[in-house]
Design an enzyme around this catalytic site. Structure first.
Site, PDB file in Angstrom:
ATOM      1  N   TYR A 552       0.783  -1.231   0.000  1.00  0.00           N
ATOM      2  CA  TYR A 552       0.000   0.000   0.000  1.00  0.00           C
ATOM      3  C   TYR A 552       0.817   1.284   0.000  1.00  0.00           C
ATOM      4  CZ  TYR A 552      -3.864  -3.113   0.899  1.00  0.00           C
ATOM      5  OH  TYR A 552      -4.790  -4.100   0.786  1.00  0.00           O
ATOM      6  N   LEU A 553       2.099   1.185   0.289  1.00  0.00           N
ATOM      7  CA  LEU A 553       2.894   2.401   0.389  1.00  0.00           C
ATOM      8  C   LEU A 553       3.738   2.599  -0.859  1.00  0.00           C
ATOM      9  CD1 LEU A 553       4.053   2.017   4.081  1.00  0.00           C
ATOM     10  CD2 LEU A 553       2.269   3.504   3.182  1.00  0.00           C
TER      11      LEU A 553
END
Ligand SMILES: *[C@@H]1O[C@H](CO)[C@@H](O)[C@H](O)[C@H]1NC(C)=O
Ligand SMILES: *[C@@H]1O[C@H](CO)[C@@H](O)[C@H](O)[C@H]1NC(C)=O
Ligand SMILES: *[C@@H]1O[C@H](CO)[C@@H](O)[C@H](O)[C@H]1NC(C)=O
Ligand SMILES: *[C@@H]1O[C@H](CO)[C@@H](O)[C@H](O)[C@H]1NC(C)=O
Ligand SMILES: CC(=O)N[C@H]1CO[C@H](CO)[C@@H](O)[C@@H]1O
Length: 594
Positions: A552-553
C-alpha cells in the site's frame, strides 16, 4: 478535471518514460532506467517470446522407517503409504496449537479417512485414539540432525539449491533473462488458513504434472514434464504473464507461477498501481463533495452508496468481494455489512455521533473500530436500520458490483483498494515530513517505523504478538541494564580522572580525562540505540508492518526519504523488498512527491 480521467495504458507508459526530468544528466541511472521504460505493445500482449523449464515439484514421500510406530488405541499399527503420508502431516504439527482446535481436527480426520484403505477405515474411527508421538519425535530428531550437519553437508545442499535455481529459476521473456518468483511447487500438507478459517486442517493435495497448465511461446523449447508424466495442457497465450498454473483443492482457486517481483513486467504493474492512487489524489476532493451531496439524495440506493463510499474513504474498508473463490468463512466487507455488525451511539448533548464496527474481514481478521461520524451519515444509518433484523443487510440497495461500477464512473481504474493505497501513501508522506532533520540515524528509523505503523493500523494489519516477544524484550532489557551500569561506572571513572588532573595538572592526566569523556559519549550512543530499539519493538508488538510496506505504500516515498536524509535503503527494505522495489529505487529522486 482532465487529470482525473486520463488513464489509458499508452498514456501511462508515456508517463513512465518521462517521469524523471533529471535523468539527462545521469548516464549510469539512465542505463538502469532503460529496463523500466522499454516500449510496450498496446494490443494487450505481454510478451513475444517466453521460454522456461516449468516448475520444480515437491520431493516424493519417503515412508517412515519401520521402527517409528503409529499407535491406535494403544496398539502399534502399520499404515498404508497414502494414509501414513497424511498422518505425518498431522504428526509434524503436533506441538502446534492448531492440532488442538476442533475444526482443524474434524477437517483433518475427514480428509485423512479418504486416503485410508477400507480396512484402515473400519479400524480407525476416533482421532482421539491415535498416537502420533513417535512420528513427531522422529521429525524433531531429523530437524535436530539437520542443524548438526557438517559444513560440507550444508555446502552440498546449498550447491544443489543453487543448481535448481540456475536451471529452473530463470526464464527468457523477450530479450531479458528474468527471475521466476515461485518456481518450486509447495509440498502437500494440511491447510492452516488465517484466523479461524473453517477449512483449517483439510488436506492440501500433492500437485502433479497432470495438474499443470504450461504457458510459453510456440517457438520456444517447451518444458519437459518429469519422466513418465504429462502436463495437463501446454498453451501459448501472450495476453497473460504466468508461466504455469494449476487449481488448488482447498479453495478451488487458480495458482500461478509468475515472474519475480523484481522483473520489469511486475515492476511496471506495481508502478501503475501507485500512479492510479496518485490520480485519486487529484480527484478525491470532487469525489468527496459528490458523496456528501448524495447523502441527501431522494433515492435510497444513492444514499446507501454514498454512505458506503464514505466508509471506504474514511476507514479504508474493503468493498466486500475479495473472498477467495469457494471460501465459506463468514467474512464481510463494506457492501455486505449486516445490521448486527454496527452499533450506533447518539450523544445529543456533545453533538457527537459514534458508530461502532465489529465484524470479521478478509482472512477472518476481526475489524473493530469505534469512530465519530458526521451527523448526516449517522441519520442515514438510523434510516437504513429501520425495521431490520440483526442478520439483514445494512445496505440492502447496494452490492459490490454496483459500488465498483460507480467507482469506475468516478475515476477510471478506481476501486476500494485505490482508496487504501492513496490514504496509506499520503499518510506516510505526511508523517515523514514532520520528521526533525537533526535526529540521529536510529531516531530517524524509529520515526519511519512509526509512520509505517500509523498506516498499518489504518489498514487493520494486526498480528498476534510473536511467541518469542517477551523473551526478546527481556534480553534487550538486560542489555540496556548492562549498558546503564557501564555508563555509571564510566562516569565515576571520569570523576576520578578529573580529580586526578586537578591535583597534578599534567598532560597525561589531561589526556586521561579526554579519553574518559569519549568513552562516555560512546556508551551513551549505544544506550540510546538500544532504547530506541526497545521502543520500536514494543510499539510493534501487535502490528504487522510488512503488508502495508509491500502493498500500500508507494515505495518512491520511502526511497526519496532515504535519499533526502542519508538513510541507507537497507535500513528500510530488506533484500526481497529491495528487489521488488528496484523500479522505485532506480527512479525516485529525493524531492519525489506522491
Ligand atoms: C503414545 O505413545 C508413546 C510411546 O510411543 C507413549 O510414551 C505415550 O504415553 C503415548 N501417549 C498416549 C497419550 O497414549
Ligand atoms: C486517511 O484516513 C484517516 C483515517 O480515517 C483519515 O483521518 C484521514 O483524513 C485520511 N487521509 C486522507 C488524506 O484521506
Ligand atoms: C447487484 O444488484 C444489481 C441490481 O439490483 C443486480 O442486477 C446484480 O445482479 C447484483 N449483483 C450481485 C453480484 O448480486
Ligand atoms: C523481508 O521481509 C519480508 C516481510 O515483509 C519477509 O517476508 C522476507 O522473508 C524478508 N526477506 C529477507 C531476505 O529477510
Ligand atoms: C487455468 C488458467 O489459468 N486459465 C486461464 C488462462 O488464461 C486465459 C486467458 O488467456 C484465462 O481465460 C484462463 O482462465
Amino acid at each position: 478535471s482532465a487529470d482525473c480521467v486520463l488513464s489509458n495504458e499508452s498514456v501511462l507508459f508515456t508517463c513512465f518514460r518521462t517521469s524523471s526530468p533529471k535523468r539527462r544528466q545521469k548516464t549510469r541511472k539512465e542505463q538502469k532506467e532503460r529496463k523500466w521504460e522499454e516500449e510496450r505493445s498496446t494490443d494487450g500482449s505481454k510478451w513475444r517470446f517466453l521460454e522456461h523449464k516449468g516448475p520444480v515439484f515437491a520431493p516424493l514421500y519417503e515412508p517412515m522407517p519401520d521402527k517409528v510406530k503409529f499407535y491406535y488405541d494403544g496398539k502399534p499399527m502399520k499404515l498404508s503409504a497414502p494414509a501414513e503420508e497424511v498422518a505425518t502431516f498431522f504428526a509434524k504439527m503436533l506441538d502446534h496449537e492448531y492440532t488442538t482446535k476442533d475444526i482443524f481436527r474434524k477437517n483433518f480426520f475427514k480428509d485423512w479417512r479418504k486416503e485410508m484403505t477400507s480396512e484402515e477405515k473400519t479400524k480407525i474411527t476416533d482421532l482421539n485414539k491415535c498416537n502420533f508421538s513417535e512420528m513427531n519425535e522422529y521429525f524433531k530428531a531429523q530437524s535436530e540432525a539437520r542443524k548438526q550437519m557438517s559444513k560440507e553437508e550444508k555446502q552440498k545442499i546449498k550447491e544443489e539449491n543453487e543448481r535448481l535455481l540456475q536451471e529452473y529459476g530463470f526464464c527468457l521473456m523477450d530479450n531479458h533473462k528474468e527471475r521466476i518468483g515461485n518456481f518450486r511447487i509447495e509440498p502437500p500438507g494440511l491447510f492452516r488458513g488465517r484466523g479461524d478459517h473453517p477449512k483449517m486442517g483439510m488436506l492440501k493435495r500433492r500437485i502433479r504434472p497432470e495438474d499443470i497448465i504450461i504457458n510459453c511461446s510456440k517457438d520456444s523449447k517447451h518444458p519437459k514434464p518429469p519422466p513418465g508424466t504429462k502436463w495437463k495442457e501446454v498453451r501459448h497465450d501472450n495476453k497473460v504473464t504466468w508461466l504455469a498454473s494449476w487449481t488448488e483443492n482447498i479453495q478451488g482457486s487458480i495458482k500461478y507461477i509468475m515472474l519475480n517481483p523484481s522483473s520489469r513486467i511486475k515492476g511496471e504493474k506495481d508502478w501503475q498501481k501507485y500512479e492510479t492512487a496518485r490520480r485519486l489524489k487529484k480527484c478525491v476532493d470532487r469525489i468527496r463533495t459528490q458523496y456528501r451531496d448524495d447523502w441527501k439524495s431522494k433515492e435510497m440506493r444513492i444514499r446507501q452508496r454514498a454512505v458506503a463510499l464514505y466508509f471506504i474513504d474514511k476507514l479504508a474498508l474493503r468493498a466486500g468481494n475479495e473472498k477467495e473463490e469457494g471460501e465459506t468463512a463468514d467474512t464481510v466487507g463494506c457492501c455486505s455489512l449486516r445490521v448486527e455488525h454496527i452499533k450506533l451511539y447518539p450523544k445529543m448533548d456533545e453533538q457527537e455521533y459514534v458508530v461502532e464496527f465489529d465484524f470479521l474481514g478478509k482472512d477472518s481478521i476481526r475489524y473493530y473500530n469505534k469512530i465519530p461520524v458526521e451527523k448526516r451519515v449517522f441519520k442515514n444509518l438510523q434510516l437504513f436500520l429501520e425495521n431490520k433484523q440483526p442478520e439483514d443487510d445494512l445496505f440492502d440497495r447496494l452490492n459490490t458490483s454496483i459500488l465498483n461500477k460507480h467507482l469506475q464512473e468516478l475515476m477510471d481504474g478506481l476501486t476500494a483498494k485505490v482508496f487504501r493505497t492513496y490514504n496509506a501513501s499520503i499518510t506516510l508522506q505526511q508523517q515523514l515530513k514532520e520528521l526533525a532533520s537533526d535526529d540521529s540515524l536510529p531516531a530517524k528509523i524509529l520515526s519511519y517505523n512509526r509512520a509505517n505503523r500509523a498506516v498499518a493500523i489504518l489498514c487493520n494489519h494486526q498480528r498476534a504478538p510473536p511467541k518469542t516477544f517477551e523473551k526478546s524484550m527481556q534480553n534487550l532489557q538486560t542489555k540496556i541494564d548492562e549498558k546503564q551500569n557501564q555508563l555509571s561506572a564510566a562516569r565515576k571513572q571520569l570523576k576520578a580522572a578529573k580529580a586526578d588532573h586537578k591535583a597534578s595538572h599534567d598532560d597525561k592526566s589531561k589526556k586521561a580525562v579526554e579519553l574518559k569523556r569519549k568513552a562516555i559519549q560512546r556508551i551513551e550512543e549505544q544506550l540510546m540505540k538500544l532504547q530506541v530499539q526497545a521502543t520500536d519493538r514494543e510499539e510493534n508488538k501487535q502490528i504487522a508492518l510488512g503488508t502495508s510496506k509491500l502493498n500500500y505504500l508507494d515505495p518512491r516515498i520511502s526511497v526519496a526519504w532515504c535519499k533526502k536524509w542519508d538513510v541507507p535503503i537497507e535500513k528500510i527494505y530488506n533484500k526481497t523488498q529491495r528487489e521488488k522495489f528496484a523500479w522505485a529505487i532506480d527512479m525516485a529522486e529525493k524531492d519525489y512527491e506522491f
